[in-house]
Design a protein around this motif. Sequence first.
Motif, mmCIF file in Angstrom:
data_model
loop_
_atom_site.group_PDB
_atom_site.id
_atom_site.type_symbol
_atom_site.label_atom_id
_atom_site.label_comp_id
_atom_site.label_asym_id
_atom_site.label_seq_id
_atom_site.Cartn_x
_atom_site.Cartn_y
_atom_site.Cartn_z
ATOM 1 N N SER A 162 0.848 -1.193 0.000
ATOM 2 C CA SER A 162 0.000 0.000 0.000
ATOM 3 C C SER A 162 0.880 1.238 0.000
ATOM 4 O O SER A 162 2.098 1.170 0.239
ATOM 5 N N SER A 163 0.267 2.386 -0.232
ATOM 6 C CA SER A 163 1.034 3.630 -0.164
ATOM 7 C C SER A 163 1.544 3.879 1.254
ATOM 8 O O SER A 163 2.609 4.479 1.446
ATOM 9 N N GLU A 164 0.809 3.403 2.248
ATOM 10 C CA GLU A 164 1.293 3.504 3.635
ATOM 11 C C GLU A 164 2.561 2.669 3.826
ATOM 12 O O GLU A 164 3.498 3.091 4.502
ATOM 13 N N ASP A 165 2.587 1.474 3.219
ATOM 14 C CA ASP A 165 3.775 0.621 3.298
ATOM 15 C C ASP A 165 4.986 1.310 2.678
ATOM 16 O O ASP A 165 6.094 1.296 3.240
ATOM 17 N N LEU A 166 4.776 1.896 1.499
ATOM 18 C CA LEU A 166 5.872 2.572 0.810
ATOM 19 C C LEU A 166 6.385 3.745 1.643
ATOM 20 O O LEU A 166 7.599 3.914 1.818
ATOM 21 N N ALA A 167 5.473 4.551 2.143
ATOM 22 C CA ALA A 167 5.865 5.733 2.907
ATOM 23 C C ALA A 167 6.635 5.342 4.163
ATOM 24 O O ALA A 167 7.637 5.984 4.512
ATOM 25 N N ALA A 168 6.209 4.292 4.831
ATOM 26 C CA ALA A 168 6.890 3.872 6.059
ATOM 27 C C ALA A 168 8.313 3.404 5.772
ATOM 28 O O ALA A 168 9.255 3.717 6.516
ATOM 29 N N ALA A 169 8.495 2.654 4.689
ATOM 30 C CA ALA A 169 9.819 2.128 4.356
ATOM 31 C C ALA A 169 10.766 3.212 3.860
ATOM 32 O O ALA A 169 11.971 3.189 4.147
ATOM 33 N N GLU A 227 12.959 11.944 3.894
ATOM 34 C CA GLU A 227 13.073 13.066 4.834
ATOM 35 C C GLU A 227 14.507 13.550 4.967
ATOM 36 O O GLU A 227 14.747 14.756 5.098
ATOM 37 N N THR A 228 15.482 12.635 4.922
ATOM 38 C CA THR A 228 16.884 13.046 4.961
ATOM 39 C C THR A 228 17.213 13.932 3.763
ATOM 40 O O THR A 228 17.874 14.979 3.908
ATOM 41 N N CYS A 229 16.744 13.549 2.592
ATOM 42 C CA CYS A 229 17.032 14.332 1.386
ATOM 43 C C CYS A 229 16.356 15.701 1.419
ATOM 44 O O CYS A 229 16.968 16.715 1.067
ATOM 45 N N ILE A 230 15.093 15.735 1.826
ATOM 46 C CA ILE A 230 14.390 17.025 1.858
ATOM 47 C C ILE A 230 15.025 17.951 2.883
ATOM 48 O O ILE A 230 15.204 19.153 2.640
ATOM 49 N N GLU A 231 15.400 17.410 4.040
ATOM 50 C CA GLU A 231 16.052 18.226 5.056
ATOM 51 C C GLU A 231 17.410 18.739 4.565
ATOM 52 O O GLU A 231 17.778 19.889 4.820
ATOM 53 N N MET A 233 12.756 16.947 -5.820
ATOM 54 C CA MET A 233 11.580 16.700 -6.669
ATOM 55 C C MET A 233 11.234 15.217 -6.649
ATOM 56 O O MET A 233 12.100 14.362 -6.812
ATOM 57 N N PHE A 234 9.969 14.911 -6.412
ATOM 58 C CA PHE A 234 9.518 13.529 -6.479
ATOM 59 C C PHE A 234 9.532 13.051 -7.936
ATOM 60 O O PHE A 234 9.237 13.822 -8.857
ATOM 61 N N GLU A 235 9.873 11.786 -8.141
ATOM 62 C CA GLU A 235 9.978 11.187 -9.481
ATOM 63 C C GLU A 235 9.350 9.805 -9.467
ATOM 64 O O GLU A 235 9.336 9.122 -8.444
ATOM 65 N N SER A 236 8.881 9.358 -10.639
ATOM 66 C CA SER A 236 8.292 8.012 -10.690
ATOM 67 C C SER A 236 9.315 6.934 -11.036
ATOM 68 O O SER A 236 9.196 5.796 -10.583
ATOM 69 N N ASN A 237 10.273 7.255 -11.890
ATOM 70 C CA ASN A 237 11.196 6.242 -12.428
ATOM 71 C C ASN A 237 10.423 5.080 -13.052
ATOM 72 O O ASN A 237 10.851 3.928 -12.992
ATOM 73 N N PHE A 238 9.301 5.375 -13.681
ATOM 74 C CA PHE A 238 8.526 4.335 -14.359
ATOM 75 C C PHE A 238 9.062 4.092 -15.763
ATOM 76 O O PHE A 238 9.612 4.996 -16.377
ATOM 77 N N LYS A 296 2.721 11.471 -1.616
ATOM 78 C CA LYS A 296 1.861 12.463 -0.963
ATOM 79 C C LYS A 296 1.772 12.203 0.541
ATOM 80 O O LYS A 296 1.703 13.154 1.327
ATOM 81 N N ARG A 297 1.781 10.958 0.932
ATOM 82 C CA ARG A 297 1.812 10.660 2.365
ATOM 83 C C ARG A 297 3.129 11.141 2.976
ATOM 84 O O ARG A 297 3.150 11.676 4.093
ATOM 85 N N LEU A 298 4.222 10.979 2.269
ATOM 86 C CA LEU A 298 5.515 11.425 2.779
ATOM 87 C C LEU A 298 5.587 12.939 2.906
ATOM 88 O O LEU A 298 6.323 13.462 3.742
#
Length: 352
Positions: free
Chosen positions: A275-282, A288-292, A300-305, A322-324
Amino acid sequence: MTETKSGTQGAILPSADPNWLALREEAILEPDLPIIDPHHHLWDAPRSPRYLAGELQRDAQAGHNIVGTVFADCTEGYRTDGPENMRPVGETEFVTAIADQCEAGVYRPAGLCAGIISYADLREGEGVRAVLEAHIAAGKGRFKGIRQSTSWDPNPEIRTTMRTPPEGLLRDEQLRRGFACLAPLGLTFDSWVYHHQLSDVADLAAAFPDTAIVLDHVGGPVGIGPYAGRRDEVFAQWKAGILEVARHPNVSVKLGGLAMRLGGFGFHERPVPPSSEDLAAAWRPYIETCIEAFGPDRAMFESNFPVDQLSCSYAVLWNGFKRLAAGASADEKAALFSRTAARVYGIGHVLR
């Protein structure tokens, strides 16, 4: 899950089963938030999964407000004749044709492939300028820079690109003579390295403070092979490298790429997609380290799809992001999801 051999890349690339991905559906969070996806690929058979304009449009219209994207180099559409060094220009020609169709309304939104990052071998030194100028002409205003992957590890299991570069390539003097051609042409450099190579990026950024460098995939923390089971140790080394790179204001970071097998999270091995919650937790410690370290105006968020499709769908991935960013202000979210990418790649028109 399956593994598919790419005839173009000559490497084994893991691929997600679409039926497996369909087992996880979620309501779209913040559906009106404008998003520029600054890193995706496009490719056709024999690669799998096929990911061309139709597949990109499918994902862009899956519920999130994707207003523009940036294509990233993946050795697709190269010319098959002519000078060897000019053959990567075919990739820019290939993507430009798709972008023209998007602007003409064949695919939506019109901002798909608004920016193009392709490849030129900077080891040509000053001679690479002719290749860069050919890319610029082929891109019709969309060509923004190159990516020369320099990801290297002594273990052959750690391989994510077709080209296997030598160790320490970013410090090579001949490459740096070619690198010096980028800024005068207004071009960016996307850097793909693994976590233990981040000092090379910092050294390059210090030597070329006027060149915009983009660190791909949060700096490549590796969690497989000899790095499996050493997450805390790797994280500490990775974080030190991130802080070193972030001290250079000409470097921005892409927040993503963590759904690849490389990260060692193993989501693709589950019976049901995360789930998106699983992804955000991992991923929270890395994001957060990168944004800080960099700040929202250099992140910038990216998909790498479709590479990150190994672990989740496009809709679930962006829900995870978005959860992050849930605790960020509206201005910070605007930077993380669109404004930073628009500025770095010069595609602000897609936000109008």
